[in-house]
Design an enzyme around this catalytic site. Structure first.
Site, PDB file in Angstrom:
ATOM      1  N   PRO A   1      41.611  22.319  52.979  1.00 30.55           N
ATOM      2  CA  PRO A   1      40.973  22.607  54.277  1.00 30.55           C
ATOM      3  C   PRO A   1      41.971  23.086  55.343  1.00 30.55           C
ATOM      4  CG  PRO A   1      40.062  20.602  53.354  1.00 30.55           C
ATOM      5  CD  PRO A   1      41.172  21.020  52.434  1.00 30.55           C
TER       6      PRO A   1
ATOM      7  N   SER B   1      47.083  30.222  53.638  1.00 30.99           N
ATOM      8  CA  SER B   1      48.223  31.093  53.325  1.00 30.99           C
ATOM      9  C   SER B   1      49.533  30.320  53.195  1.00 30.99           C
ATOM     10  CB  SER B   1      48.374  32.154  54.421  1.00 30.99           C
ATOM     11  OG  SER B   1      47.275  33.042  54.380  1.00 30.99           O
TER      12      SER B   1
ATOM     13  N   ILE C   1      37.485  26.483  45.682  1.00 29.60           N
ATOM     14  CA  ILE C   1      38.029  26.556  44.329  1.00 29.60           C
ATOM     15  C   ILE C   1      37.049  27.304  43.413  1.00 29.60           C
ATOM     16  CG2 ILE C   1      38.921  25.214  42.368  1.00 29.60           C
ATOM     17  CD1 ILE C   1      40.579  25.131  45.092  1.00 29.60           C
TER      18      ILE C   1
ATOM     19  N   ARG D   1      20.966  64.235  45.692  1.00 25.58           N
ATOM     20  CA  ARG D   1      20.405  64.193  47.048  1.00 25.58           C
ATOM     21  C   ARG D   1      20.582  65.552  47.741  1.00 25.58           C
ATOM     22  NH1 ARG D   1      17.098  61.737  50.681  1.00 25.58           N
ATOM     23  NH2 ARG D   1      17.970  61.771  52.785  1.00 25.58           N
TER      24      ARG D   1
ATOM     25  N   GLN E   1      31.049  70.200  52.576  1.00 28.02           N
ATOM     26  CA  GLN E   1      32.479  69.897  52.509  1.00 28.02           C
ATOM     27  C   GLN E   1      32.854  68.544  53.112  1.00 28.02           C
ATOM     28  OE1 GLN E   1      34.548  73.368  53.989  1.00 28.02           O
ATOM     29  NE2 GLN E   1      34.440  74.353  51.985  1.00 28.02           N
TER      30      GLN E   1
ATOM     31  N   ILE F   1      28.269  57.998  52.221  1.00 26.72           N
ATOM     32  CA  ILE F   1      27.738  59.106  51.407  1.00 26.72           C
ATOM     33  C   ILE F   1      26.266  58.853  51.070  1.00 26.72           C
ATOM     34  CG2 ILE F   1      27.887  60.199  49.107  1.00 26.72           C
ATOM     35  CD1 ILE F   1      30.998  59.882  49.400  1.00 26.72           C
TER      36      ILE F   1
ATOM     37  N   GLY G   1      24.319  57.212  52.919  1.00 26.30           N
ATOM     38  CA  GLY G   1      23.572  57.230  54.184  1.00 26.30           C
ATOM     39  C   GLY G   1      22.667  56.010  54.288  1.00 26.30           C
TER      40      GLY G   1
ATOM     41  N   GLU H   1      43.634  35.183  46.418  1.00 25.05           N
ATOM     42  CA  GLU H   1      44.935  35.337  45.744  1.00 25.05           C
ATOM     43  C   GLU H   1      45.988  35.943  46.688  1.00 25.05           C
ATOM     44  OE1 GLU H   1      45.095  36.102  41.579  1.00 25.05           O
ATOM     45  OE2 GLU H   1      43.071  35.328  41.240  1.00 25.05           O
TER      46      GLU H   1
ATOM     47  N   THR I   1      46.082  36.966  51.130  1.00 28.93           N
ATOM     48  CA  THR I   1      45.517  37.989  52.012  1.00 28.93           C
ATOM     49  C   THR I   1      46.426  39.225  52.045  1.00 28.93           C
ATOM     50  OG1 THR I   1      46.751  37.120  53.890  1.00 28.93           O
ATOM     51  CG2 THR I   1      44.530  36.232  53.566  1.00 28.93           C
TER      52      THR I   1
HETATM   53  N1  COS Z   1      58.213  33.446  41.985  1.00 28.76           N
HETATM   54  C1  COS Z   1      59.128  32.449  41.839  1.00 28.76           C
HETATM   55  N2  COS Z   1      59.609  31.730  42.883  1.00 28.76           N
HETATM   56  C2  COS Z   1      59.143  32.030  44.108  1.00 28.76           C
HETATM   57  C3  COS Z   1      58.203  33.061  44.326  1.00 28.76           C
HETATM   58  C4  COS Z   1      57.750  33.779  43.204  1.00 28.76           C
HETATM   59  N3  COS Z   1      56.851  34.758  43.336  1.00 28.76           N
HETATM   60  N4  COS Z   1      57.928  33.142  45.648  1.00 28.76           N
HETATM   61  C5  COS Z   1      58.676  32.208  46.249  1.00 28.76           C
HETATM   62  N5  COS Z   1      59.406  31.530  45.310  1.00 28.76           N
HETATM   63  C6  COS Z   1      60.386  30.464  45.545  1.00 28.76           C
HETATM   64  C7  COS Z   1      61.480  30.942  46.496  1.00 28.76           C
HETATM   65  O1  COS Z   1      62.501  31.582  45.777  1.00 28.76           O
HETATM   66  C8  COS Z   1      61.931  29.656  47.135  1.00 28.76           C
HETATM   67  O2  COS Z   1      62.798  28.993  46.228  1.00 28.76           O
HETATM   68  P1  COS Z   1      64.025  28.047  46.744  1.00 28.76           P
HETATM   69  O3  COS Z   1      63.368  26.915  47.484  1.00 28.76           O
HETATM   70  O4  COS Z   1      64.698  27.630  45.490  1.00 28.76           O
HETATM   71  O5  COS Z   1      64.847  28.921  47.647  1.00 28.76           O
HETATM   72  C9  COS Z   1      60.654  28.846  47.229  1.00 28.76           C
HETATM   73  O6  COS Z   1      59.752  29.373  46.247  1.00 28.76           O
HETATM   74  C10 COS Z   1      59.995  28.919  48.595  1.00 28.76           C
HETATM   75  O7  COS Z   1      59.761  30.314  48.857  1.00 28.76           O
HETATM   76  P2  COS Z   1      59.508  30.897  50.312  1.00 28.76           P
HETATM   77  O8  COS Z   1      60.564  30.376  51.241  1.00 28.76           O
HETATM   78  O9  COS Z   1      59.329  32.370  50.199  1.00 28.76           O
HETATM   79  O10 COS Z   1      58.144  30.179  50.688  1.00 28.76           O
HETATM   80  P3  COS Z   1      57.196  30.334  51.946  1.00 28.76           P
HETATM   81  O11 COS Z   1      56.715  29.002  52.342  1.00 28.76           O
HETATM   82  O12 COS Z   1      57.799  31.217  52.977  1.00 28.76           O
HETATM   83  O13 COS Z   1      55.881  31.051  51.312  1.00 28.76           O
HETATM   84  C11 COS Z   1      54.464  32.853  50.675  1.00 28.76           C
HETATM   85  C12 COS Z   1      55.884  32.261  50.731  1.00 28.76           C
HETATM   86  C13 COS Z   1      53.877  33.086  52.064  1.00 28.76           C
HETATM   87  C14 COS Z   1      54.657  34.168  49.973  1.00 28.76           C
HETATM   88  C15 COS Z   1      53.516  31.930  49.849  1.00 28.76           C
HETATM   89  O14 COS Z   1      53.256  30.727  50.532  1.00 28.76           O
HETATM   90  C16 COS Z   1      52.197  32.582  49.483  1.00 28.76           C
HETATM   91  O15 COS Z   1      52.123  33.383  48.551  1.00 28.76           O
HETATM   92  N6  COS Z   1      51.092  32.227  50.203  1.00 28.76           N
HETATM   93  C17 COS Z   1      49.769  32.700  49.864  1.00 28.76           C
HETATM   94  C18 COS Z   1      49.119  31.794  48.906  1.00 28.76           C
HETATM   95  C19 COS Z   1      47.900  32.389  48.296  1.00 28.76           C
HETATM   96  O16 COS Z   1      47.928  33.457  47.703  1.00 28.76           O
HETATM   97  N7  COS Z   1      46.800  31.696  48.415  1.00 28.76           N
HETATM   98  C20 COS Z   1      45.578  32.174  47.882  1.00 28.76           C
HETATM   99  C21 COS Z   1      44.805  31.062  47.334  1.00 28.76           C
HETATM  100  S1  COS Z   1      45.189  30.683  45.711  1.00 28.76           S
HETATM  101  S2  COS Z   1      43.807  31.737  44.752  1.00 28.76           S
END
Ligand code: COS
Length: 381
Positions: free
Chosen positions: A127, A131, A156, A267, A278, A336, A338, A362, A364
């Site tokens: 909740p 991100s 989920i 159409r 065009q 297209i 309409g 997965e 944003t």
């Molecule tokens: N593969 C492997 N390791 C990764 C990685 C990846 N793709 N991305 C980050 N890491 C590792 C980093 O290397 C870092 O490692 P260390 O602690 O050893 O240095 C650690 O994870 C933390 O990474 P980072 O500092 O980049 O984390 P942030 O908190 O800044 O988050 C984002 C990064 C924003 C990219 C991440 O939180 C994210 O992808 N958020 C979106 C989540 C999402 O897609 N949600 C959708 C719902 S799930 S369907």
């Protein structure tokens, strides 16, 4: 290992026919019933769709990422909810286990995931945690040979049907992702309950619901990797998932373009088919160009992933571009068509609503931009 070309071509041909002959005629029914017919789920199992990404040793088809992307493009040519029926088994629900599972964990679960006997879900979002997934609040407190998990997971996908969840929960006090671990949580454990499916804008037939964990005793043997590995496992799962979603976006765009060409050829306005005007052609040209660009990016990235390259940036770019692209293509399709584009019977407004989700789940578009920028700067350009 890649399938031989003949076997793979036969698979693509079968999926293409399944989409055209079995799934497309049912699109309006899925929308009206908000459910995928059970006989279709049975056919998906027979085709092996639940096990596309799972190795042959565990009963799956063991496709490479390049092959999976091409299958996903074909599957994109119909209502995205059909793909969701097995999408979590192929992607985010199973891949934590594939990437980080021990051999006995894989043997226990993967064959039943690949056959579709059980459904798996990925439980990261909460909740208050979207991100910023390093901030998960769900707790896993060690208690002898098990952990007690408590918390709520939100939106989920397939939670209503899932038998097994990959749950990211906080085991340590370290801030951010370092304190997060991943667990396999079977639905049957005491303290697991599922909320009512949410009412959504689109993708009817694919359900999202809360997963509630109330002091759930999870055996320590169900942890994936070591304590503290959960965040990285989740990120690796998403890297792969994003590429798959990008491929689906390409498929939906190609479908919409084909629909637009058919409609614009039939159409007539001002005495000729609107396809001869065009300004309509300009919209078709823009959609086609962008869909071709997304297809090339997806397939190139998948090939590089199969070669073992780091494609964190490219997967994010593919998801970002392809999901934004299909949004523009769907918007032009409504234009297209309409007035007909706004009317449910034609199915275009349905796809317009369906594709909106691709820019959100997965990760944003804004999260993809952050990943692209960070990786580009890390690589020096
Ligand atoms: N593969 C492997 N390791 C990764 C990685 C990846 N793709 N991305 C980050 N890491 C590792 C980093 O290397 C870092 O490692 P260390 O602690 O050893 O240095 C650690 O994870 C933390 O990474 P980072 O500092 O980049 O984390 P942030 O908190 O800044 O988050 C984002 C990064 C924003 C990219 C991440 O939180 C994210 O992808 N958020 C979106 C989540 C999402 O897609 N949600 C959708 C719902 S799930 S369907």
């Amino acid at each position: 290992m890649a399938l031989d070309a003949e076997t793979f071509d036969a698979l693509i041909d079968t999926v293409r026919r399944f989409v055209a002959e079995r799934l497309r005629p049912l699109e309006a029914k899925v929308e009206a019933d908000d459910a995928i017919p059970q006989d279709i789920v049975g056919e998906m199992k027979q085709l092996g769709l639940f096990g596309l990404s799972i190795g042959e040793d565990y009963g799956g088809l063991g496709l490479t990422m390049g092959e999976e992307a091409r299958v996903a493009i074909e599957l994109g040519r119909t209502t995205p909810a059909f793909r969701s029926a097995f999408g979590t088994n192929v992607g985010i629900g199973s891949q934590g286990l594939v990437i980080a599972g021990r051999e006995e964990q894989k043997r226990e679960w993967l064959p039943r995931i690949a056959s579709g006997e059980i459904i798996t879900s990925f439980a990261l979002t909460e909740p208050d945690v979207g991100s910023d997934s390093g901030s998960v609040k769900t707790r896993a407190i060690r208690d002898g040979d098990s952990y007690k998990l408590s918390g709520t997971k939100r939106y989920i996908t397939n939670a209503d049907r899932a038998d097994l969840f990959t749950v990211m929960a906080r085991t340590g006090d370290e801030p951010g992702g370092r304190g997060v671990s991943a667990f396999l949580v079977p639905r049957g454990l005491p303290g697991v309950s599922i909320g009512e499916p949410e009412k959504k804008m689109g993708q009817k037939g694919a359900k999202v619901a809360d997963l509630n964990l109330d002091d759930v005793p999870v055996p320590a043997g169900n942890r994936l990797g070591d304590e503290g590995d959960g965040f990285k496992i989740a990120m690796q799962v998403l890297d792969r998932g994003r590429l798959h979603i990008a491929a689906v976006c390409v498929g939906v765009a190609e479908r919409l373009i084909a629909d637009c060409v058919a409609y614009a050829s039939e159409r007539k306005q001002f005495g000729k088919p609107i396809a001869e005007h065009q300004l309509i052609q300009a919209m078709i040209a823009d959609s086609k160009t962008e869909a071709l660009a997304a297809r090339a990016l997806v397939l190139e990235t998948a090939t590089r992933k199969d070669a073992g390259d780091n494609v964190v940036m490219e997967s994010a770019a593919a998801k970002y571009y392809a999901s934004e692209m299909v949004g523009r293509v769907a918007d032009r399709a409504v234009q297209i068509y309409g007035g007909a584009g706004y009317i449910a019977d034609y199915g275009i407004e349905r796809l317009y609503r369906d594709v909106r989700l691709f820019r959100i789940y997965e990760g944003t578009s804004q999260i993809q931009q952050i990943i692209i920028a960070r990786e580009t700067m890390k690589r020096g350009g």
